[in-house]
Write an enzyme that holds these catalytic residues in place. Sequence first.
Site, PDB file in Angstrom:
ATOM      1  N   ASP A  52     -11.352  62.209  71.051  1.00  0.00           N
ATOM      2  CA  ASP A  52     -12.651  62.169  71.625  1.00  0.00           C
ATOM      3  C   ASP A  52     -12.823  62.815  72.944  1.00  0.00           C
ATOM      4  O   ASP A  52     -13.985  62.819  73.531  1.00  0.00           O
ATOM      5  CB  ASP A  52     -13.347  60.550  71.557  1.00  0.00           C
ATOM      6  CG  ASP A  52     -12.135  59.910  72.550  1.00  0.00           C
ATOM      7  OD1 ASP A  52     -11.322  60.403  73.216  1.00  0.00           O
ATOM      8  OD2 ASP A  52     -12.457  58.440  72.895  1.00  0.00           O
ATOM      9  N   SER A  53     -11.727  63.330  73.482  1.00  0.00           N
ATOM     10  CA  SER A  53     -11.947  64.217  74.563  1.00  0.00           C
ATOM     11  C   SER A  53     -12.835  65.221  74.281  1.00  0.00           C
ATOM     12  O   SER A  53     -13.542  66.285  75.303  1.00  0.00           O
ATOM     13  CB  SER A  53     -10.483  64.719  74.839  1.00  0.00           C
ATOM     14  OG  SER A  53      -9.972  65.491  73.785  1.00  0.00           O
ATOM     15  N   ASP A  91      -9.956  60.316  66.119  1.00  0.00           N
ATOM     16  CA  ASP A  91      -9.897  59.470  67.222  1.00  0.00           C
ATOM     17  C   ASP A  91     -11.340  58.519  67.026  1.00  0.00           C
ATOM     18  O   ASP A  91     -12.215  58.864  67.182  1.00  0.00           O
ATOM     19  CB  ASP A  91      -9.970  60.295  68.701  1.00  0.00           C
ATOM     20  CG  ASP A  91      -9.482  59.756  69.724  1.00  0.00           C
ATOM     21  OD1 ASP A  91      -8.860  58.481  69.485  1.00  0.00           O
ATOM     22  OD2 ASP A  91      -9.419  60.130  70.935  1.00  0.00           O
ATOM     23  N   LYS A 120      -6.765  57.100  65.290  1.00  0.00           N
ATOM     24  CA  LYS A 120      -6.250  56.826  66.649  1.00  0.00           C
ATOM     25  C   LYS A 120      -7.112  55.467  67.371  1.00  0.00           C
ATOM     26  O   LYS A 120      -8.323  55.587  67.258  1.00  0.00           O
ATOM     27  CB  LYS A 120      -5.843  57.657  67.438  1.00  0.00           C
ATOM     28  CG  LYS A 120      -5.469  57.418  68.957  1.00  0.00           C
ATOM     29  CD  LYS A 120      -4.871  58.742  69.722  1.00  0.00           C
ATOM     30  CE  LYS A 120      -5.900  59.270  70.567  1.00  0.00           C
ATOM     31  NZ  LYS A 120      -6.490  58.514  71.443  1.00  0.00           N
ATOM     32  N   GLU A 122      -7.454  53.313  70.799  1.00  0.00           N
ATOM     33  CA  GLU A 122      -6.916  52.805  72.156  1.00  0.00           C
ATOM     34  C   GLU A 122      -6.651  51.344  72.368  1.00  0.00           C
ATOM     35  O   GLU A 122      -7.480  50.462  71.675  1.00  0.00           O
ATOM     36  CB  GLU A 122      -7.861  53.324  73.039  1.00  0.00           C
ATOM     37  CG  GLU A 122      -8.071  54.926  73.273  1.00  0.00           C
ATOM     38  CD  GLU A 122      -8.981  55.482  74.543  1.00  0.00           C
ATOM     39  OE1 GLU A 122      -9.219  54.360  75.251  1.00  0.00           O
ATOM     40  OE2 GLU A 122      -9.136  56.613  74.694  1.00  0.00           O
ATOM     41  N   GLU A 190      -0.079  57.727  77.470  1.00  0.00           N
ATOM     42  CA  GLU A 190      -0.867  58.624  78.625  1.00  0.00           C
ATOM     43  C   GLU A 190      -0.741  58.410  79.805  1.00  0.00           C
ATOM     44  O   GLU A 190      -0.795  57.035  80.195  1.00  0.00           O
ATOM     45  CB  GLU A 190      -2.481  58.589  78.231  1.00  0.00           C
ATOM     46  CG  GLU A 190      -3.086  59.586  79.092  1.00  0.00           C
ATOM     47  CD  GLU A 190      -4.452  59.973  78.406  1.00  0.00           C
ATOM     48  OE1 GLU A 190      -4.817  59.649  77.307  1.00  0.00           O
ATOM     49  OE2 GLU A 190      -5.224  60.715  78.994  1.00  0.00           O
TER      50      GLU A 190
HETATM   51  O1  KIV Z   1      -9.071  62.408  73.053  1.00  0.00           O
HETATM   52  C1  KIV Z   1      -8.044  62.787  73.419  1.00  0.00           C
HETATM   53  O2  KIV Z   1      -7.949  63.987  73.336  1.00  0.00           O
HETATM   54  C2  KIV Z   1      -6.556  61.952  73.480  1.00  0.00           C
HETATM   55  C3  KIV Z   1      -5.586  62.694  73.810  1.00  0.00           C
HETATM   56  C4  KIV Z   1      -5.475  62.902  75.193  1.00  0.00           C
HETATM   57  C5  KIV Z   1      -4.215  61.964  73.479  1.00  0.00           C
HETATM   58  O3  KIV Z   1      -6.790  60.909  73.358  1.00  0.00           O
END
Ligand code: KIV
Length: 312
Positions: A52-53, A91, A120, A122, A190
């Site tokens: 989600d970056s 994510d 993924k 969090e 992280e």
């Molecule tokens: O969203 C992302 O790119 C991440 C990574 C930094 C692990 O969660």
Amino acid sequence: MSATDATPRRLTVADIAKRYADGQRLPMLTAYDYPTAQIIDEAGIPLILVGDSLGQVLLGYESTVRVTMTEMLHHTMAVVRGSRRALVVGDMPFLTYASIAEALDNAGRFLREGGAQAVKVEGGARSARIIEAVVKAGIPVMGHIGWTPQAQHGLGGKVKVIGKDRTQARALLADALAVQEAGAFAIVLELVPAQLAEAITERLRIPTIGIGAGPGCSGQVQVITDLLGLGDFVPRHARPYADLRGTIAEAARRYATDVEAGAFPGAAETVRMDDAILDEALGRGVNDRAGAGQSGADRDIPVGGIPLDRDL
Ligand code: KIV
């Protein structure tokens, strides 16, 4: 090469577990689009995270909190189309796994609609119940603890290393164990002090994937724009392996110079047709061609309504 070799099989969480058991370090990169996924997949990256970056590095949001499921699925589909071998992890965006029902629904969409092989999530102990339910539903989950960007407002807003004091270190170890016991196949650490990340890695049966967590993790993940030197700053934990920002700027400058000078497109980038056919189509004679008649030659003035190209 057999037909099977030509169509490589996509890696599964079992393949990742095997690599980890064999002591191989695991490189993971983020990707958000088709060509990048294609390139890093062909380069042999086994794990691709559609992080989600993307909200910050691709869409220009100030944080990941604004990223939606629709955006994540759009980019996940592109990454899946671009890759053939890597295991693609989607994510889960902010508040899409607040309850078990929402988590199952949205994780399912990543697999069904996005084509990802895992998701993924969090959070450590606080997300364990959700992780367990998603794993039980048959969806592989990667955990993510330490600095968790979606929780940034609760963590004080400012990006920081998590786990430097005794209470935080203990909480982080408990989080890692909770995520493992919930059934996650791997866990991102992280912004965690290197020694703590190493100690956590030694105590887990699943691989840790570090970002800003030192070299003692089972694998590493980097945001692709940091790796390629595309962002407007380089985080301390990142190492740019290329300067694409400089390369793109230089290419754009050279292109602008060529266009302004009339040097692009040139003969190599231009398609021509048979002049006689064009004359016929425009109803004109040879002498009516652009640039013709400059020596004062007689011209065939066409009758009819088609304008000469020099008049257009
Ligand atoms: O969203 C992302 O790119 C991440 C990574 C930094 C692990 O969660």
